[in-house]
Design a protein around this motif. Structure first.
Motif, PDB file in Angstrom:
ATOM      1  N   LEU A  69      31.909  39.567  38.641  1.00 47.99           N
ATOM      2  CA  LEU A  69      32.902  39.435  37.578  1.00 47.99           C
ATOM      3  C   LEU A  69      32.234  39.193  36.227  1.00 47.99           C
ATOM      4  O   LEU A  69      31.253  38.450  36.134  1.00 47.99           O
ATOM      5  CB  LEU A  69      33.846  38.266  37.871  1.00 47.99           C
ATOM      6  N   ASP A  70      32.799  39.789  35.177  1.00 47.56           N
ATOM      7  CA  ASP A  70      32.277  39.529  33.841  1.00 47.56           C
ATOM      8  C   ASP A  70      32.894  38.219  33.310  1.00 47.56           C
ATOM      9  O   ASP A  70      33.742  37.590  33.961  1.00 47.56           O
ATOM     10  CB  ASP A  70      32.550  40.698  32.894  1.00 47.56           C
ATOM     11  N   ALA A  71      32.474  37.815  32.132  1.00 46.85           N
ATOM     12  CA  ALA A  71      32.891  36.520  31.579  1.00 46.85           C
ATOM     13  C   ALA A  71      34.406  36.455  31.375  1.00 46.85           C
ATOM     14  O   ALA A  71      35.038  35.427  31.635  1.00 46.85           O
ATOM     15  CB  ALA A  71      32.173  36.261  30.260  1.00 46.85           C
ATOM     16  N   ALA A  72      35.008  37.553  30.922  1.00 48.18           N
ATOM     17  CA  ALA A  72      36.449  37.565  30.682  1.00 48.18           C
ATOM     18  C   ALA A  72      37.219  37.390  31.992  1.00 48.18           C
ATOM     19  O   ALA A  72      38.212  36.645  32.053  1.00 48.18           O
ATOM     20  CB  ALA A  72      36.856  38.870  29.998  1.00 48.18           C
ATOM     21  N   ALA A  73      36.765  38.068  33.038  1.00 47.64           N
ATOM     22  CA  ALA A  73      37.435  37.958  34.339  1.00 47.64           C
ATOM     23  C   ALA A  73      37.289  36.545  34.899  1.00 47.64           C
ATOM     24  O   ALA A  73      38.224  36.005  35.494  1.00 47.64           O
ATOM     25  CB  ALA A  73      36.861  38.982  35.314  1.00 47.64           C
ATOM     26  N   ARG A  74      36.151  35.946  34.676  1.00 46.54           N
ATOM     27  CA  ARG A  74      35.961  34.573  35.161  1.00 46.54           C
ATOM     28  C   ARG A  74      36.887  33.602  34.434  1.00 46.54           C
ATOM     29  O   ARG A  74      37.401  32.653  35.033  1.00 46.54           O
ATOM     30  CB  ARG A  74      34.504  34.151  34.991  1.00 46.54           C
ATOM     31  N   GLU A 144      49.316  37.083  36.226  1.00 50.44           N
ATOM     32  CA  GLU A 144      48.367  36.174  35.583  1.00 50.44           C
ATOM     33  C   GLU A 144      47.036  36.829  35.222  1.00 50.44           C
ATOM     34  O   GLU A 144      46.200  36.194  34.587  1.00 50.44           O
ATOM     35  CB  GLU A 144      48.120  34.960  36.491  1.00 50.44           C
ATOM     36  N   GLY A 145      46.863  38.082  35.623  1.00 46.11           N
ATOM     37  CA  GLY A 145      45.623  38.777  35.294  1.00 46.11           C
ATOM     38  C   GLY A 145      44.416  38.281  36.068  1.00 46.11           C
ATOM     39  O   GLY A 145      43.271  38.554  35.683  1.00 46.11           O
ATOM     40  N   ARG A 146      44.660  37.558  37.138  1.00 50.53           N
ATOM     41  CA  ARG A 146      43.543  37.083  37.962  1.00 50.53           C
ATOM     42  C   ARG A 146      42.980  38.238  38.792  1.00 50.53           C
ATOM     43  O   ARG A 146      43.694  39.185  39.137  1.00 50.53           O
ATOM     44  CB  ARG A 146      44.007  35.964  38.899  1.00 50.53           C
ATOM     45  N   THR A 147      41.716  38.127  39.154  1.00 50.43           N
ATOM     46  CA  THR A 147      41.090  39.117  40.021  1.00 50.43           C
ATOM     47  C   THR A 147      41.374  38.752  41.480  1.00 50.43           C
ATOM     48  O   THR A 147      41.132  37.626  41.901  1.00 50.43           O
ATOM     49  CB  THR A 147      39.573  39.156  39.805  1.00 50.43           C
ATOM     50  N   MET A 148      41.901  39.722  42.227  1.00 50.60           N
ATOM     51  CA  MET A 148      42.151  39.509  43.645  1.00 50.60           C
ATOM     52  C   MET A 148      40.855  39.689  44.414  1.00 50.60           C
ATOM     53  O   MET A 148      40.213  40.748  44.348  1.00 50.60           O
ATOM     54  CB  MET A 148      43.203  40.499  44.156  1.00 50.60           C
ATOM     55  N   LEU A 149      40.458  38.659  45.114  1.00 52.03           N
ATOM     56  CA  LEU A 149      39.304  38.748  46.006  1.00 52.03           C
ATOM     57  C   LEU A 149      39.850  38.959  47.416  1.00 52.03           C
ATOM     58  O   LEU A 149      40.304  38.015  48.068  1.00 52.03           O
ATOM     59  CB  LEU A 149      38.452  37.480  45.927  1.00 52.03           C
ATOM     60  N   HIS A 150      39.835  40.192  47.847  1.00 49.62           N
ATOM     61  CA  HIS A 150      40.483  40.531  49.114  1.00 49.62           C
ATOM     62  C   HIS A 150      39.698  39.942  50.281  1.00 49.62           C
ATOM     63  O   HIS A 150      38.466  39.919  50.272  1.00 49.62           O
ATOM     64  CB  HIS A 150      40.591  42.048  49.279  1.00 49.62           C
TER      65      HIS A 150
END
Length: 335
Positions: A69-74, A144-150
């Motif tokens: 993940l990049d800084a924005a995604a974190r 919420e724009g969160r990244t889904m960690l499947h």
């Protein structure tokens, strides 16, 4: 373009990147008890991934995903859906990465796993069942724009789980077969990709409970299948559907998927505890159940590795399932 399966180079790169952040788990040759009595010509090795940080293999995939993940995604944070083991791994790795985590779990999830997620700082949301948990997770991802960690699908997850196979093949050269538990196929696909690219002659078998057999049905139909309901003591293997990426990796590298019932799983837990002194959760016992059941004749006299994938179970539930295994064993012995 994303590769259709994890290459050996990608798995090796992942292993190097995760080195020092995960444990290289040991192997142990099983030569006592039920193996000595029932499979005296079979050389059985246990890959003890239940000794991994967070108690399961899930750390490998979760860490590989979060590190990408990049800084924005974190800053936006991550979300995960899981019966517990993946949720624990995501909570742990999110804390390491300094990002927020929400984990959505079915309400029947083990209280010990829920507590572990909260201890690592994740926000836990409980839903009535696994289907509603996945639906809520997708809503959070969207809103919420969160990244889904499947929990079991995607190239980064497979590259992470592939490092288990890479380690195993170095630890036990010349294997004839590797037997792997299947929840959604992420562990089995990653391991199979590593094993088959290192030794095409080594067979890889996936194992599912009868009550959660999405990959078995997908192999039969030739396309990813969805289950109307899941019902098994192996709650870590309760994936409600197979997904395209993991299904295709497994179809490319896995020889066959077999099934075991809950009674066989409980007996296998008992044997792992009695003979190897391992506190294996039900999911971690399915490979043993398969070796003692549907794969017994096929693997007789072979050099075989079984994945013991996790140990996140509370003492009361563990004792309950061991007692069930003992009752079944005693009934079969009496007959």
């Amino acid at each position: 373009m994303t590769s259709s399966y994890p290459s050996l180079a990608q798995i090796r790169d992942t292993a190097a990147r995760l080195d020092g952040k995960i444990l290289h788990t040991p192997v142990w040759r099983w030569q006592t008890g039920v193996i000595e009595e029932q499979l005296p010509t079979t050389e059985v090795w246990l890959k003890l991934e239940l000794f991994q940080k967070t108690g399961t293999f899930k750390l490998r995939g979760a860490l590989n995903c979060i590190e990408a993940l990049d800084a924005a995604a974190r800053r936006r944070g991550v979300v995960a859906v899981s019966a517990g083991n993946h949720a624990i791994a995501v909570a742990y790795t999110a804390r390491l990465a300094g990002c927020g985590a929400k984990v959505v779990m079915p309400a029947h999830a083990s209280p010990a796993r829920i507590a572990a997620c909260r201890e690592f700082g994740a926000e836990v949301l409980l839903m009535p069942d696994v289907h509603q948990a996945f639906a809520r997770g997708r809503e959070i991802e969207r809103d919420e724009g969160r990244t889904m960690l499947h929990p079991y699908d995607g190239p980064l997850t497979a590259q992470g789980t592939g490092t288990v196979g890479l380690e195993l093949m170095a630890q036990v050269p010349g294997l004839d077969a590797v037997v792997v538990p299947v929840g959604g196929g992420g562990l089995c696909g990653g391991i199979a990709a590593a094993v088959k690219q290192l030794n095409p002659h080594c067979a890889v078998y996936g194992v599912e409970p009868f009550g959660a057999d999405a990959l078995y049905r997908s192999f039969a139909s030739g396309a990813p299948e969805t289950l109307e309901r899941v019902d098994t003591v192996a709650d870590s293997l309760c994936a409600p559907y197979a997904m395209e990426y993991s299904f295709n990796v497994c179809r490319r590298f896995v020889n066959e998927v077999v099934r075991v019932d809950d009674d066989q799983i409980c007996q296998a837990m008992l044997y792992l505890f009695r003979d190897a002194k391992l506190v294996a959760e039900p999911a971690a016992a399915v490979a043993t159940a398969a070796l003692l059941g549907p794969l017994r004749e096929r693997l007789a006299g072979k050099r075989v590795a079984l994945l013991v994938c996790g140990s996140n179970i509370d003492p009361a539930r563990f004792a309950e399932l061991l007692c069930r295994g003992a009752r079944i064993r005693d009934t079969m012995t009496a007959c």
